[in-house]
Write an enzyme that holds these catalytic residues in place. Structure first.
Site, short mmCIF file in Angstrom:
data_model
loop_
_atom_site.label_atom_id
_atom_site.label_comp_id
_atom_site.label_asym_id
_atom_site.label_seq_id
_atom_site.Cartn_x
_atom_site.Cartn_y
_atom_site.Cartn_z
N ARG A 100 0.88 -1.19 0.00
CA ARG A 100 0.00 0.00 0.00
C ARG A 100 0.90 1.22 0.00
O ARG A 100 1.71 1.40 0.89
CB ARG A 100 -0.91 0.01 1.23
CG ARG A 100 -1.66 1.33 1.39
CD ARG A 100 -2.75 1.30 2.44
NE ARG A 100 -3.92 0.60 1.94
CZ ARG A 100 -5.15 0.73 2.48
NH1 ARG A 100 -5.36 1.55 3.50
NH2 ARG A 100 -6.17 0.06 1.98
N HIS A 127 -7.55 0.55 -6.39
CA HIS A 127 -7.70 -0.25 -5.16
C HIS A 127 -8.38 -1.57 -5.58
O HIS A 127 -9.53 -1.83 -5.26
CB HIS A 127 -8.55 0.54 -4.16
CG HIS A 127 -8.50 0.02 -2.77
ND1 HIS A 127 -7.69 -1.04 -2.38
CD2 HIS A 127 -9.18 0.39 -1.64
CE1 HIS A 127 -7.86 -1.26 -1.09
NE2 HIS A 127 -8.75 -0.42 -0.61
N GLN A 130 -10.16 -4.06 -3.17
CA GLN A 130 -11.44 -3.54 -2.71
C GLN A 130 -12.54 -3.86 -3.73
O GLN A 130 -13.63 -4.33 -3.38
CB GLN A 130 -11.34 -2.02 -2.52
CG GLN A 130 -12.63 -1.35 -2.10
CD GLN A 130 -13.05 -1.73 -0.69
OE1 GLN A 130 -12.28 -1.61 0.24
NE2 GLN A 130 -14.28 -2.21 -0.53
N ASP A 222 -17.52 6.98 -1.52
CA ASP A 222 -16.23 6.90 -0.81
C ASP A 222 -15.92 8.32 -0.31
O ASP A 222 -16.59 9.29 -0.71
CB ASP A 222 -15.14 6.38 -1.77
CG ASP A 222 -13.78 6.21 -1.10
OD1 ASP A 222 -13.73 6.14 0.15
OD2 ASP A 222 -12.76 6.15 -1.83
N CYS A 262 -16.62 1.72 0.88
CA CYS A 262 -15.44 0.88 1.15
C CYS A 262 -14.95 1.03 2.58
O CYS A 262 -14.26 0.15 3.09
CB CYS A 262 -14.32 1.21 0.16
SG CYS A 262 -13.82 2.94 0.24
N ARG A 290 -13.78 -8.46 2.38
CA ARG A 290 -12.37 -8.15 2.11
C ARG A 290 -11.49 -9.35 2.50
O ARG A 290 -10.48 -9.62 1.86
CB ARG A 290 -11.92 -6.91 2.90
CG ARG A 290 -12.59 -5.59 2.53
CD ARG A 290 -12.32 -5.16 1.11
NE ARG A 290 -10.90 -5.21 0.77
CZ ARG A 290 -10.02 -4.25 1.07
NH1 ARG A 290 -10.43 -3.16 1.68
NH2 ARG A 290 -8.75 -4.36 0.73
N1 CP Z 1 -11.44 -0.08 2.54
C1 CP Z 1 -10.17 -0.10 2.94
O1 CP Z 1 -9.23 -0.29 2.18
O2 CP Z 1 -10.01 0.12 4.28
P1 CP Z 1 -8.63 0.37 4.99
O3 CP Z 1 -8.06 1.66 4.45
O4 CP Z 1 -8.96 0.48 6.46
O5 CP Z 1 -7.72 -0.78 4.70
N1 NVA Z 2 -10.17 6.62 -1.47
C1 NVA Z 2 -9.76 6.24 -0.14
C2 NVA Z 2 -9.97 4.79 0.07
C3 NVA Z 2 -9.61 4.28 1.44
C4 NVA Z 2 -9.84 2.80 1.57
C5 NVA Z 2 -8.30 6.61 0.07
O1 NVA Z 2 -7.49 6.39 -0.83
O2 NVA Z 2 -7.98 7.15 1.13
#
Ligand code: CP
Ligand code: NVA
Length: 304
Positions: A100, A127, A130, A222, A262, A290
């Site tokens: 990540r 993502h 997700q 989101d 999400c 997930r």
């Molecule tokens: N939806 C998601 O990716 O959550 P986190 O950022 O908590 O991993």
């Molecule tokens: N769009 C958000 C998703 C978090 C799971 C971010 O990137 O922060």
């Protein structure tokens, strides 16, 4: 060797195989129980995470792997050390690395150098893990994706981009209500057109929220400000103020429409408390999925 950096590198058959595996794993935890026996999985996270970290950490352990977690303070891709050196080093120790990070370019560079599979656990552009859980959830509740109208309201961000890829490859009608200036890159919208001829998918984009949600089967949103964009918070609050899922918007969708997010969510911004905590919300089923999709991704790419 197979990376999982974007859904665009997978066919509908491959994505469906991963979804089927996730569904089987959900039904019977014994399925693929030793798929990662003797393997080592690294989780390299440069941003905060609750769901993704837990899903891949616990999922890998449930499949028999050893897990090493690197927190945002530890590795610092491209700052403490060059990405290529990190990728080469981890390839010596591990069997798969889940990353990540901020820039999608980091994931691409990492995967070009790495000799072990790389899983994208979120970048600024996509993502994909997700989206896989999102599709599994929609499939569980609503069945055939191709017959549905799904409305995404809010920012044309990483989550939105992965939904665009998922629908484009698998089929279905995705209506995006996104203010101008925050829409997905033209290059992505153009790129996915080639999939639509095969899957029959339709992606529509508008700035009229009511038009997107009218008779929709699924509403999705989101956060307005993603991780890494914190400096734009004030500007974004203004730009997105009419792009919120509230009871009025929900009432324009089908009677049995479901609401997805999400998570993490900001109640009162992109979604009201009454909607996310209401009877149409499936956000925790989505979060639970997930885990099964993370396990399916790991088992699938290591088998390939
Ligand atoms: N939806 C998601 O990716 O959550 P986190 O950022 O908590 O991993
Ligand atoms: N769009 C958000 C998703 C978090 C799971 C971010 O990137 O922060």
């Amino acid at each position: 060797m197979s990376h999982f950096v974007s859904l665009k590198y997978f066919s509908s058959q491959e994505i469906n195989e991963m979804l089927d595996l996730a569904a089987q794993m959900k039904k019977d935890p014994k399925i693929s129980k030793s798929a990662l026996e003797g393997k080592s999985v690294g989780l390299l996270f440069e941003k905060a995470s609750l769901r993704t970290k837990t899903a891949f950490y616990l999922g890998a352990q449930q499949l028999g792997a050893k897990v090493i977690y690197y927190s945002p303070q530890e590795v610092k891709l491209g700052q403490r050390e060059e990405i290529a050196d990190v990728a080469r080093t981890l390839s010596m120790y591990l069997d798969v690395v889940v990353v990540r990070t901020f820039s999608h370019g980091n994931i691409m560079k990492f995967s070009e150098i790495s000799s072990i599979p790389v899983v994208n656990a979120l970048s600024d552009l996509t993502h994909p893990s997700q989206a896989l859980a999102d599709i599994l959830t929609i499939r569980e509740i609503k069945g055939n994706l191709k017959k549905l109208k799904v409305a995404y309201i809010g920012d044309g961000n990483n989550v939105c981009n992965s939904l665009i890829y998922a629908f484009s490859i698998l089929g279905g009608n995705l209506h995006l209500a996104i203010p101008k200036g925050y829409r997905p890159y033209r290059s992505i919208l153009d790129e996915v057109k080639s999939y639509h001829r095969i899957s029959g998918a339709k992606i529509k984009i508008t700035d009229l929220v009511l038009k997107a949600v009218e008779d929709a089967d699924v509403l999705y949103t989101d956060v307005w400000t993603s991780m890494g964009e914190e400096k734009e918070k004030g500007k974004r609050k203004k730009a997105f103020k009419n792009f919120r899922i509230d009871d009025k918007i929900l009432s324009k969708a089908k009677e049995d429409a479901i609401v997805m997010h999400c998570l993490p969510a900001h109640r009162g911004e992109e979604i009201t408390s009454s909607v996310i905590d209401g009877k149409s919300s499936v956000v925790f089923q989505q979060a639970e999925n997930r885990l099964y999709t993370a396990k399916a991704i790991l088992a699938y790419i290591l088998k390939k």
